[in-house]
Write a protein that holds these residues in place. Sequence first.
Motif, mmCIF file in Angstrom:
data_model
loop_
_atom_site.group_PDB
_atom_site.id
_atom_site.type_symbol
_atom_site.label_atom_id
_atom_site.label_comp_id
_atom_site.label_asym_id
_atom_site.label_seq_id
_atom_site.Cartn_x
_atom_site.Cartn_y
_atom_site.Cartn_z
ATOM 1 N N LYS A 57 0.818 -1.219 0.000
ATOM 2 C CA LYS A 57 0.000 0.000 0.000
ATOM 3 C C LYS A 57 0.851 1.268 0.000
ATOM 4 C CE LYS A 57 -3.708 -2.349 2.398
ATOM 5 N NZ LYS A 57 -4.414 -2.526 3.647
ATOM 6 N N GLU A 58 2.105 1.149 0.390
ATOM 7 C CA GLU A 58 2.976 2.326 0.490
ATOM 8 C C GLU A 58 3.550 2.759 -0.857
ATOM 9 O OE1 GLU A 58 3.629 4.516 3.015
ATOM 10 O OE2 GLU A 58 1.931 3.423 3.852
ATOM 11 N N GLY A 59 3.502 1.908 -1.835
ATOM 12 C CA GLY A 59 4.022 2.296 -3.149
ATOM 13 C C GLY A 59 5.532 2.331 -3.163
ATOM 14 N N ASN A 60 6.090 3.393 -3.744
ATOM 15 C CA ASN A 60 7.542 3.534 -3.902
ATOM 16 C C ASN A 60 8.164 4.150 -2.653
ATOM 17 O OD1 ASN A 60 7.565 2.572 -6.620
ATOM 18 N ND2 ASN A 60 6.743 4.545 -7.253
ATOM 19 N N TYR A 61 8.284 3.358 -1.620
ATOM 20 C CA TYR A 61 8.878 3.861 -0.383
ATOM 21 C C TYR A 61 10.400 3.823 -0.507
ATOM 22 C CZ TYR A 61 9.922 -0.943 0.983
ATOM 23 O OH TYR A 61 10.414 -2.216 1.021
ATOM 24 N N VAL A 62 11.053 4.675 0.254
ATOM 25 C CA VAL A 62 12.514 4.742 0.269
ATOM 26 C C VAL A 62 12.973 4.073 1.568
ATOM 27 C CG1 VAL A 62 14.526 6.270 0.205
ATOM 28 C CG2 VAL A 62 12.432 6.902 -1.042
ATOM 29 N N PRO A 63 13.644 2.930 1.478
ATOM 30 C CA PRO A 63 14.012 2.186 2.689
ATOM 31 C C PRO A 63 14.756 3.018 3.733
ATOM 32 C CG PRO A 63 14.420 0.842 0.757
ATOM 33 C CD PRO A 63 14.055 2.216 0.260
ATOM 34 N N GLY A 64 15.663 3.891 3.318
ATOM 35 C CA GLY A 64 16.410 4.713 4.277
ATOM 36 C C GLY A 64 15.505 5.614 5.094
ATOM 37 N N ILE A 65 14.471 6.130 4.474
ATOM 38 C CA ILE A 65 13.513 6.983 5.168
ATOM 39 C C ILE A 65 12.718 6.157 6.176
ATOM 40 C CG2 ILE A 65 11.432 8.388 4.876
ATOM 41 C CD1 ILE A 65 13.979 9.796 3.949
ATOM 42 N N VAL A 66 12.310 4.985 5.772
ATOM 43 C CA VAL A 66 11.512 4.133 6.660
ATOM 44 C C VAL A 66 12.346 3.690 7.860
ATOM 45 C CG1 VAL A 66 10.094 2.050 6.820
ATOM 46 C CG2 VAL A 66 10.093 3.378 4.715
ATOM 47 N N TRP A 67 13.607 3.337 7.630
ATOM 48 C CA TRP A 67 14.481 2.955 8.739
ATOM 49 C C TRP A 67 14.726 4.131 9.686
ATOM 50 C CZ3 TRP A 67 15.569 -1.448 10.832
ATOM 51 C CH2 TRP A 67 15.508 -2.617 10.077
ATOM 52 N N ALA A 68 14.918 5.320 9.120
ATOM 53 C CA ALA A 68 15.118 6.505 9.954
ATOM 54 C C ALA A 68 13.884 6.748 10.822
ATOM 55 C CB ALA A 68 15.406 7.725 9.073
ATOM 56 N N ASN A 69 12.713 6.626 10.229
ATOM 57 C CA ASN A 69 11.477 6.814 10.989
ATOM 58 C C ASN A 69 11.332 5.764 12.087
ATOM 59 O OD1 ASN A 69 10.706 9.071 9.550
ATOM 60 N ND2 ASN A 69 9.469 7.914 8.106
ATOM 61 N N PHE A 70 11.691 4.533 11.789
ATOM 62 C CA PHE A 70 11.608 3.443 12.772
ATOM 63 C C PHE A 70 12.486 3.755 13.990
ATOM 64 C CE2 PHE A 70 13.233 -0.694 14.333
ATOM 65 C CZ PHE A 70 12.040 -1.252 14.750
ATOM 66 N N VAL A 71 13.734 4.131 13.732
ATOM 67 C CA VAL A 71 14.654 4.453 14.824
ATOM 68 C C VAL A 71 14.144 5.657 15.615
ATOM 69 C CG1 VAL A 71 16.998 5.270 15.343
ATOM 70 C CG2 VAL A 71 16.665 3.433 13.689
ATOM 71 N N CYS A 72 13.641 6.661 14.910
ATOM 72 C CA CYS A 72 13.128 7.856 15.589
ATOM 73 C C CYS A 72 11.905 7.534 16.445
ATOM 74 C CB CYS A 72 12.808 8.939 14.572
ATOM 75 S SG CYS A 72 14.298 9.660 13.854
ATOM 76 N N GLY A 73 11.069 6.622 15.993
ATOM 77 C CA GLY A 73 9.916 6.209 16.795
ATOM 78 C C GLY A 73 10.350 5.638 18.133
ATOM 79 N N ILE A 74 11.390 4.829 18.104
ATOM 80 C CA ILE A 74 11.927 4.268 19.348
ATOM 81 C C ILE A 74 12.504 5.386 20.219
ATOM 82 C CG2 ILE A 74 13.726 2.766 20.306
ATOM 83 C CD1 ILE A 74 13.292 1.005 17.741
ATOM 84 N N LEU A 75 13.204 6.323 19.595
ATOM 85 C CA LEU A 75 13.791 7.437 20.345
ATOM 86 C C LEU A 75 12.719 8.317 20.983
ATOM 87 C CD1 LEU A 75 16.694 8.396 17.927
ATOM 88 C CD2 LEU A 75 16.901 7.338 20.188
#
Length: 123
Positions: free
Chosen positions: A34-52
Amino acid sequence: MKKTILLIFLILFGAVTVFMSSSVLFDWFGIRAKEGNYVPGIVWANFVCGILYVVAAYGIMHHQIWARFPLTIALIILILAYIGLFIHINNGGLYETKTIGAMAFRIGVTAIFILVTTKILKK
């Protein structure tokens, strides 16, 4: 009161961020398609920031001055990821237009979290 509101926003924002980004990264519930053309680096950055965000909420809950540190690290990660997104775009990489606005929003929200946290912890 302000502390409680900040904690609620940080915990919710962090939890939703971890859930959504991990759903894309690990393809839970078919969200990746459903996300389409996601950029993995952006998703990983968001994941880490969510934990932070959640770690910072814990520190704020216990009125620890170090609670600003995870938020500052999150802001740095987001800015670097945003720069990386534009490099990715300039190199012809696929992306969703909404990602540009979403990252700008996330950077702004994180900066506000830092400012409010600093004000609350000074009291």
